[in-house]
Structures are given as C-alpha cells and as structure tokens.
Write a protein that holds these residues in place. Sequence first.
Motif, PDB file in Angstrom:
ATOM      1  N   ALA A 149       8.737   4.991  -0.145  1.00 11.98           N
ATOM      2  CA  ALA A 149       9.329   6.171  -0.789  1.00 11.98           C
ATOM      3  C   ALA A 149      10.754   5.912  -1.245  1.00 11.98           C
ATOM      4  O   ALA A 149      11.201   6.472  -2.243  1.00 11.98           O
ATOM      5  N   THR A 150      11.482   5.066  -0.518  1.00  8.85           N
ATOM      6  CA  THR A 150      12.875   4.801  -0.889  1.00  8.85           C
ATOM      7  C   THR A 150      13.060   3.445  -1.571  1.00  8.85           C
ATOM      8  O   THR A 150      13.958   3.288  -2.397  1.00  8.85           O
ATOM      9  N   SER A 151      12.239   2.473  -1.230  1.00  6.35           N
ATOM     10  CA  SER A 151      12.427   1.129  -1.792  1.00  6.35           C
ATOM     11  C   SER A 151      11.600   0.876  -3.037  1.00  6.35           C
ATOM     12  O   SER A 151      11.927   0.000  -3.839  1.00  6.35           O
ATOM     13  N   GLY A 152      10.513   1.621  -3.204  1.00  4.08           N
ATOM     14  CA  GLY A 152       9.602   1.366  -4.307  1.00  4.08           C
ATOM     15  C   GLY A 152       8.678   0.191  -4.046  1.00  4.08           C
ATOM     16  O   GLY A 152       7.884  -0.194  -4.902  1.00  4.08           O
ATOM     17  N   VAL A 153       8.777  -0.384  -2.848  1.00  5.17           N
ATOM     18  CA  VAL A 153       7.938  -1.516  -2.464  1.00  5.17           C
ATOM     19  C   VAL A 153       7.137  -1.129  -1.231  1.00  5.17           C
ATOM     20  O   VAL A 153       7.711  -0.706  -0.220  1.00  5.17           O
ATOM     21  N   ASP A 154       5.829  -1.249  -1.311  1.00  3.75           N
ATOM     22  CA  ASP A 154       4.968  -0.923  -0.171  1.00  3.75           C
ATOM     23  C   ASP A 154       4.414  -2.223   0.398  1.00  3.75           C
ATOM     24  O   ASP A 154       3.574  -2.884  -0.215  1.00  3.75           O
ATOM     25  N   MET A 155       4.912  -2.594   1.568  1.00  2.32           N
ATOM     26  CA  MET A 155       4.472  -3.834   2.197  1.00  2.32           C
ATOM     27  C   MET A 155       3.179  -3.583   2.970  1.00  2.32           C
ATOM     28  O   MET A 155       3.157  -2.785   3.913  1.00  2.32           O
ATOM     29  N   SER A 156       2.133  -4.251   2.572  1.00  5.51           N
ATOM     30  CA  SER A 156       0.815  -4.072   3.185  1.00  5.51           C
ATOM     31  C   SER A 156       0.815  -4.607   4.609  1.00  5.51           C
ATOM     32  O   SER A 156       1.658  -5.438   4.984  1.00  5.51           O
ATOM     33  N   PRO A 157      -0.140  -4.175   5.425  1.00  3.54           N
ATOM     34  CA  PRO A 157      -0.259  -4.736   6.777  1.00  3.54           C
ATOM     35  C   PRO A 157      -0.406  -6.256   6.761  1.00  3.54           C
ATOM     36  O   PRO A 157       0.142  -6.940   7.626  1.00  3.54           O
ATOM     37  N   ALA A 158      -1.127  -6.771   5.768  1.00  4.83           N
ATOM     38  CA  ALA A 158      -1.295  -8.218   5.679  1.00  4.83           C
ATOM     39  C   ALA A 158       0.039  -8.913   5.419  1.00  4.83           C
ATOM     40  O   ALA A 158       0.325  -9.978   5.986  1.00  4.83           O
ATOM     41  N   LEU A 159       0.887  -8.304   4.586  1.00  7.72           N
ATOM     42  CA  LEU A 159       2.204  -8.870   4.318  1.00  7.72           C
ATOM     43  C   LEU A 159       3.087  -8.783   5.555  1.00  7.72           C
ATOM     44  O   LEU A 159       3.809  -9.736   5.895  1.00  7.72           O
ATOM     45  N   LEU A 160       3.054  -7.654   6.245  1.00  8.63           N
ATOM     46  CA  LEU A 160       3.851  -7.500   7.464  1.00  8.63           C
ATOM     47  C   LEU A 160       3.451  -8.550   8.493  1.00  8.63           C
ATOM     48  O   LEU A 160       4.303  -9.095   9.217  1.00  8.63           O
ATOM     49  N   LYS A 161       2.171  -8.846   8.554  1.00 10.71           N
ATOM     50  CA  LYS A 161       1.683  -9.878   9.471  1.00 10.71           C
ATOM     51  C   LYS A 161       2.278 -11.232   9.104  1.00 10.71           C
ATOM     52  O   LYS A 161       2.666 -12.010   9.980  1.00 10.71           O
ATOM     53  N   ARG A 162       2.382 -11.521   7.810  1.00  5.64           N
ATOM     54  CA  ARG A 162       2.997 -12.772   7.358  1.00  5.64           C
ATOM     55  C   ARG A 162       4.478 -12.824   7.747  1.00  5.64           C
ATOM     56  O   ARG A 162       4.985 -13.870   8.165  1.00  5.64           O
TER      57      ARG A 162
END
Length: 294
Positions: free
Chosen positions: A141-154
Amino acid sequence: MKNVPFKGVIAYPITPFDENEKIDISLFKHLVERLITSGNHGIAPLGSTGVMPYLSDDEKEAVTEATIQQVKGRVPTLVGVSNLTTEKTIHHARFAEKAGADAVMIIPMSYWKLTDDEIVAHYDAVARKISIPIMAYNNPATSGVDMSPALLKRLLEIPNVTMIKESSGDIQRMHYLRRELGEEVAFFNGSNPLALGAFCAGARGWCTAAPNLIPELNIGLYNAIEQGDLEKAKSLFYQQFDLLKFIVNKGLPRAVKAGLNILGEEGGNLRSPLQPLHEKEAEELKNIIKKLTL
C-alpha cells in the motif's frame, strides 16, 4: 532464534514538527520516552508513522541519533533506512548501525517496478555492508511493491535478513510463512486490524503505532497470547479494533497526532502535504478513545 532481537509489541513513534515544519527533536524524545515507560518491547523510528520518506538525509540521521540517545539500551531499536537507491539505503543502514541501532528495517521503495532479482540484490548489497540484522518489510500500500511469500523466502536466505514484517493485510501469507519456514521464522505483523489473527498464525511480534494511544490494550493482547488465554485475547482485541481500523484508514501520522492531542499530549504538527484530520474525523476519533477510557 538466531539474530532476532525483537519480540512483542514494537512501537512506532510519530515524527513531530514545529510550526515551521522543522522536526521538534525535544518533543520527539518525549514521545519516545512515553512509549518506553508504557512497557513496549521495542522502538522503531522512521517507519510509515514517522513519515520517513518526507525527511531529508540529515533529518533521518537526527531522528536516529535522538532515538538511540533516548532509549539508552532499555529496549531494542529498529531503524527504518529505506531509500529509492541501494547506495542511499546502505548509507543510512551503516549510519544506524554506527549510532547503535539493534536492527534496521528495509522496504523496497521504487518508482519503476522492481523484479524479484533486483529486490534480492538490493537487500543482499545492504546486508553485506552491515553486521546487524535486517527486517524485510512488505507493505504494497505504501511502497507499490508486493513481495510474494516466495520472494520473502528468498530474502531470508541472505544471512543478515532474519525478520519479516508483513503488512499486506493477507493473513494467509502469515500461515504460509509458518508452514513453509517452520517455527523458527521470525515474522511480525504490521497490519493493525489483523493483530489477533497474526498472533494466532504465529507472529513473533506486532509492529504498530497504536501504543502512542492505547499501550495497555496492545501489550495486554500480546500478554494474553503469550499466556495462552485466547478468550482474553479476543476480548482485548475487540475492544481496540475500532481504533486500530480508524488510525489505518485515516493515515497513521494524522490519526496518531490527533489522538495524542485528544489525550492531552502534545503531538506536534505535520509536514506538508499532510494535513490534520477534519473536524468530523477528529470528533469520531475522540468518541472512539472516550469509549476505551471509560
């Protein structure tokens, strides 16, 4: 849990400004002290509540130093160091570490949409330049970037990235993180209306601006969860739900400042283009707070 200095309620102070829209450092220190003495488990300056993107580099450094000076090691500190460029993010991360921060928080700020590989490279570059842990912050909502669970895992594969703050508002992501990464993953809730659900999903802590206004209820909810008293946790959560929803919907800096004034505390001014709550909104907040204090 390796290299995770936080657990519980991590409180986010506002950044107050004077009538000339200059940061009021003295008032900021007072507001930080309120958060410490009311029992919060950590202090996190320069987040969304602290309007970090609206501050100059010098102002960010002044707020960082003021926080460390006021906290005096009584609770751990989590300093927001995000910037559009990797170079600037590294600069602020190194400054925070040198000043004495226990960890830094990074959200992938972007004008152009970043690829997953770019985001991973960004975090990795910062991690290589500091020795304190990093909290990866997901707030589309604030960054305009939605980090997916798969990305967070990386991202968690990067040695210094040991924590995740999840603010997408999707409770399923928290369940995914727990299922995929196990009991050892340190994820923190950043979505106020999901506080109860997040704790039930295994969140290690709650990153929130609400303790500026209702610390007893916020900390009480966490304590009830720790004690395994779900019924008490539900009761405490439902009591504060209207306030949690209001401050998110109306904008954290505006709402927290107005709430402090309602409580008889000086909240300072906002920096343009942010404007105070409208009279009707302030009255609504006053009624919510009045119900909670009865």
